[in-house]
Design an enzyme around this catalytic site. Structure first.
Site, short mmCIF file in Angstrom:
data_model
loop_
_atom_site.label_atom_id
_atom_site.label_comp_id
_atom_site.label_asym_id
_atom_site.label_seq_id
_atom_site.Cartn_x
_atom_site.Cartn_y
_atom_site.Cartn_z
N GLN A 82 14.04 35.02 136.93
CA GLN A 82 14.93 34.05 137.24
C GLN A 82 14.13 32.67 137.85
OE1 GLN A 82 15.58 36.86 137.88
NE2 GLN A 82 18.01 37.28 137.30
N HIS A 141 7.38 47.90 147.80
CA HIS A 141 6.85 46.48 147.77
C HIS A 141 5.87 45.98 146.91
CE1 HIS A 141 5.31 42.79 150.30
NE2 HIS A 141 6.49 42.85 150.57
N SER A 170 6.62 37.26 150.80
CA SER A 170 6.07 38.29 149.79
C SER A 170 6.26 37.95 148.45
CB SER A 170 6.38 39.59 150.19
OG SER A 170 5.73 40.21 151.31
N ASP A 184 -1.52 46.09 148.74
CA ASP A 184 -0.22 46.32 149.23
C ASP A 184 0.21 47.70 149.27
OD1 ASP A 184 2.76 45.79 149.17
OD2 ASP A 184 2.16 43.72 148.67
N ALA A 240 -7.97 30.76 152.65
CA ALA A 240 -7.07 31.33 151.95
C ALA A 240 -5.97 30.62 151.42
CB ALA A 240 -6.43 32.37 152.80
N ALA A 293 -2.56 34.54 156.51
CA ALA A 293 -2.47 33.36 155.81
C ALA A 293 -3.31 32.03 156.76
CB ALA A 293 -0.88 33.17 155.65
#
Length: 804
Positions: free
Chosen positions: A121, A209, A389, A147, A342, A337
């Site tokens: 979507q 995840h 995420s 991850d 980054a 972050a």
């Protein structure tokens, strides 16, 4: 990178601090804490005090050079050494901290703190459907997902996991055990990051995840049952790196949350170094995705040990994309972050509102969709998750697309393009761009691609009889000059007239699919009734026409344009919806006469570069006749757009090419004058990028509902009958109406009380009209009854157009 000057200053400051004179460990101790270690700017604030009570923790020690590692390693128990980065992970107590403080080669000492993950979507929203249609699929690039591992055999990922590794620290002090399938703290090669093997298998731990993130990056839904689309870069390959451990302690997991999966900084460092090794070995890694982190940072955290790895990857041409965190901070992001080199990513909803959970602020580089994202999870399943995420992998996949579009350009330049072309999202006096991948990768130039419109007029069924209650299969591909292969949809004018006092209806649908509930046109014996629809064509190049009557019907089928399921050699047109505008109001066309409609430059239509316009006409006459709409300067066409009755309003929709001077001829083939009004709802162009047409098997949006005189009815078509739940700018729809007195049903745009008329009704008869209708900003369609009697309507969808 929009923060690089500030961050470079911070990085220089870190190096300067590391060259300060060493403070002797023999200085006075206050409250059991060395004044040297507690004041040393190289040591993470609070770490010395944490060790004052005699405890010990895992620490990551960054040194100036690899030659300084041996001295640093001598300060405590070595837990991990890296081969390419000057970082060593130790188990440290207060004495070890003092020894490290005495070493001039030490740049920083920070706790190796475990952090949790930071929970189709959305792809059309960022333009991923259009980059895919243009042939930009990420082919030739690899994205590394650091991850909880990846279900490598998930059909959505199509066997494209090309390498795996697992770095999963085992530490009794943290009640941490390995998630590597072989039980060790480090495993590399096939199966090492498979989340359906080892401790992650069986569902006792939430290891879904990483598979969800990987699907957003590179899932390919083509031919896969259960998926609602594809990821951003469906042809990119993946590297799966497991960087989490199982932790069975409420001290780290939270009250009642143990066991849980957490990631140590040392594991992330090892994973990033693995990505660097793969890049140096020739694997074309475009980005590394880390959807994890913690903390509150309003300034760059360039003393973070992960900065070294992020910088080396950047120099090697790999973007490190990191989730900003889910704490809802309005002025801060989490680590890592906050690392200046980054790419920090926050989350927005499908309506481009900042997700309430998303961190944001000056350190944020980009937004991407992150609310209610459906992607793959272990067990060959799909589920919806929300979080930054989910936003970060949209950007990681975008780098794979950008690498394909702009081979050889530096990562910083690619990021700058993503930021400068993004849609500006405003919040609390600040703005941050939301990635708009099609603008970044394609610019303003339209390229050949599937589902673009090619204008053409062709008769594919000429006065063909369909017997009672029967279905006729009609070839489309190769008919009357149309392409012999690959037609996906046609703009089809369907005309029908009952024989032997017969009334009924006709439905049109793609060969090979189920017969739909709705109808394309209602007919009787008084005239030939017509409707134009955007009709999906079956995989065999055919459509089916069903006669829903106990007697025969005569049918004409005229194509006014087509789309292909593949990119043609030439550029087709894409659709630009407009707010409905009246461009001719009650003009009179004399009997056997002609009216030149000035389409170019009217109602928002450009004066040049228009391949076709979408028009809806309302007409009325005291006599009967037919109307033909065609390009000025073209030959008079054989087929009619509509037969109109006497003393009754009629309606037709058409897609027609502007001719000489941007004009459209509307010819009245009848013995009496006709009063005509024309509304425009959009145009097709091959000179700019708009929305492509995606035809669907006709699907009902409502059953029969009533609308009072002057009343309205709101439809929310998202997620209904093959229409995506987001990323739709307009619909090709039909409205069937029945009312006792003359009237019309219109589609009303936002901010208006009237709209474009879709169908005229009256006399208690069933009539059908169609239009391409732009959705309102909230994704709804509003129908209005412009008549003086109650009207009963049912609405069907034939096609949707993606957002631009």
């Amino acid at each position: 990178m929009n923060r690089s000057p500030i961050r470079r200053i911070a990085a220089v400051a870190t190096v300067l601090l590391s060259s300060l004179a060493v403070i002797s460990s023999s200085l006075a101790v206050t409250a059991g804490v060395s004044a040297a270690s507690s004041a040393d700017p190289r040591v993470e604030p609070g770490l010395a005090r944490k060790l004052a009570g005699g405890g010990r923790v895992r620490v990551n020690v960054v040194t100036k050079a690899t030659s300084d590692l041996a001295a640093a390693a001598s300060a405590g128990q070595v837990l991990q050494k890296l081969s390419r980065l000057p970082v060593v992970t130790l188990r440290a107590d207060q004495a070890a901290l003092e020894r490290l403080a005495g070493q001039p080669g030490v740049v920083s000492v920070s706790e190796d703190r475990p952090v949790p993950p930071v929970l189709a979507q959305s792809v059309p929203l960022i333009g991923g459907d259009r980059t895919r249609a243009a042939g930009l699929t990420g082919e030739g690039s690899v994205v590394a997902v650091l991850d909880t591992g990846v279900a490598v055999n998930h059909p959505f990922l199509g066997g494209r996991v090309v390498d795996e590794a697992c770095f999963s620290p085992i530490d009794e002090d943290y009640a941490a055990t390995s998630l590597c399938p072989d039980g060790t703290d480090r495993q590399e090669g096939p199966g090492s990051a498979d989340s359906e093997s080892g401790p992650c298998a069986g569902g006792q731990l939430d290891c879904a995840h990483g598979t969800h993130v990987a699907g957003i990056v590179a899932g390919d839904g083509e031919g896969v049952e259960g998926d609602g689309g594809s990821g951003v870069a469906p042809s990119a390959d993946l590297v799966a790196v497991q960087v989490f451990s199982k932790v069975d302690s409420e001290d780290y997991c939270g009250l009642g949350a143990a066991p849980c999966v957490l990631s140590f900084t040392s594991a992330q460092l090892a994973g990033l170094e693995k990505v660097l090794e793969l890049k140096d070995s020739g694997i074309p890694v475009a980005a590394a995705n880390l959807s994890l982190g913690g903390g509150y940072h309003t300034a760059p955290c360039d003393s973070d040990p992960r900065k070294l790895a992020v910088d080396k990857l950047l120099a090697a041409g790999v973007a490190t994309v990191i989730a900003a965190g889910n704490n809802g901070y309005t002025d801060a992001v989490s680590a890592p972050a906050c690392v200046s080199s980054a790419v920090a990513v926050g989350s927005v909803t499908d309506e481009d509102a900042v997700s309430g959970f998303s961190n944001r602020g000056a350190l944020l580089d980009l937004f991407a969709p992150g609310t209610g994202i459906v992607s793959s999870v272990p067990g060959d399943r799909w589920t919806s998750m929300s979080g930054t995420s989910m936003a970060a992998p949209h950007v990681a996949g975008a780098f794979a697309i950008m690498r394909q579009a702009f081979s050889g350009r530096p990562v910083g330049e690619l990021e700058s393009v993503l930021e400068s072309t993004g849609k500006s999202i405003a919040y609390q006096g600040a703005t941050t761009p939301r990635v708009q991948l099609d603008d970044a990768a394609l610019g303003s130039t339209l390229r050949p691609g599937p589902h673009q419109l090619f204008y053409a007029r062709a008769r594919i069924a000429d006065n063909v009889q369909i017997t009672a209650n029967s279905t006729m299969t009609v070839p489309v591909s190769g008919k009357s000059g149309l392409p012999a292969q690959g037609i996906a949809a046609v703009a089809l004018n369907v005309s029908a007239k009952g024989a032997w006092f017969n009334t009924g209806s006709v439905a049109v649908y793609p060969s090979g699919e189920a017969e739909p509930q709705g109808d394309a046109v209602f007919y009787d014996t008084t005239r030939t009734a017509s409707t134009m629809i955007i009709a999906k064509v079956g995989a065999d190049g055919k459509i089916k026409v069903v006669n829903r009557s106990n007697q025969a019907v005569q049918v004409y089928l005229d194509v006014h344009g087509y789309t292909l399921d593949h990119a043609a050699a030439t550029i087709g047109a894409t659709y630009v919806p407009l707010a409905p505008a009246r461009i001719a109001n009650k003009v009179v066309i004399p009997s056997w006469g002609n009216y030149e409609l000035a389409a170019g430059g009217a109602g928002g239509i450009p004066t040049t570069g228009v391949d076709a316009v979408a028009l809806t006409a309302t007409l009325r006459s005291t006599g009967t006749g037919t109307i033909r709409a065609y390009a000025a300067g073209d030959v008079f066409p054989a087929e009619a757009n509509i037969d109109y009755p006497a003393n009754t309003s009629a309606q037709f929709f058409t897609i027609v090419k502007p001719g000489t001077g941007g004009k459209v001829n509307i010819h009245n083939l009848g013995g009496q004058p006709v009063e005509l009004s024309v509304d425009v709802s959009g145009y097709y162009t091959s000179t700019q990028r708009g929305a492509t047409i995606r035809a669907i098997n006709p699907a009902p949006l409502t059953g029969e509902v009533t609308i009072a005189p002057g009343g309205t009815r709101t439809l929310a078509p998202a997620g209904t009958g093959g229409i995506p739940s987001s990323g739709v700018s307009a619909l090709g729809l039909t409205v069937a109406a029945r009312g006792s007195a003359d009237g019309a049903v219109s589609v009303v745009p936002a901010g208006s009380t009237s709209g474009v008329r879709v169908v005229a009704y009256g006399g208690g008869k069933d009539t059908i009209g169609s239009a391409t209708a732009a959705l309102r900003p909230d994704g709804t369609v509003v129908l209005k009854n412009e008549g003086t009697s109650q009207v009963t309507v049912s609405v069907g969808a034939y096609a949707y157009f993606g957002t631009r």
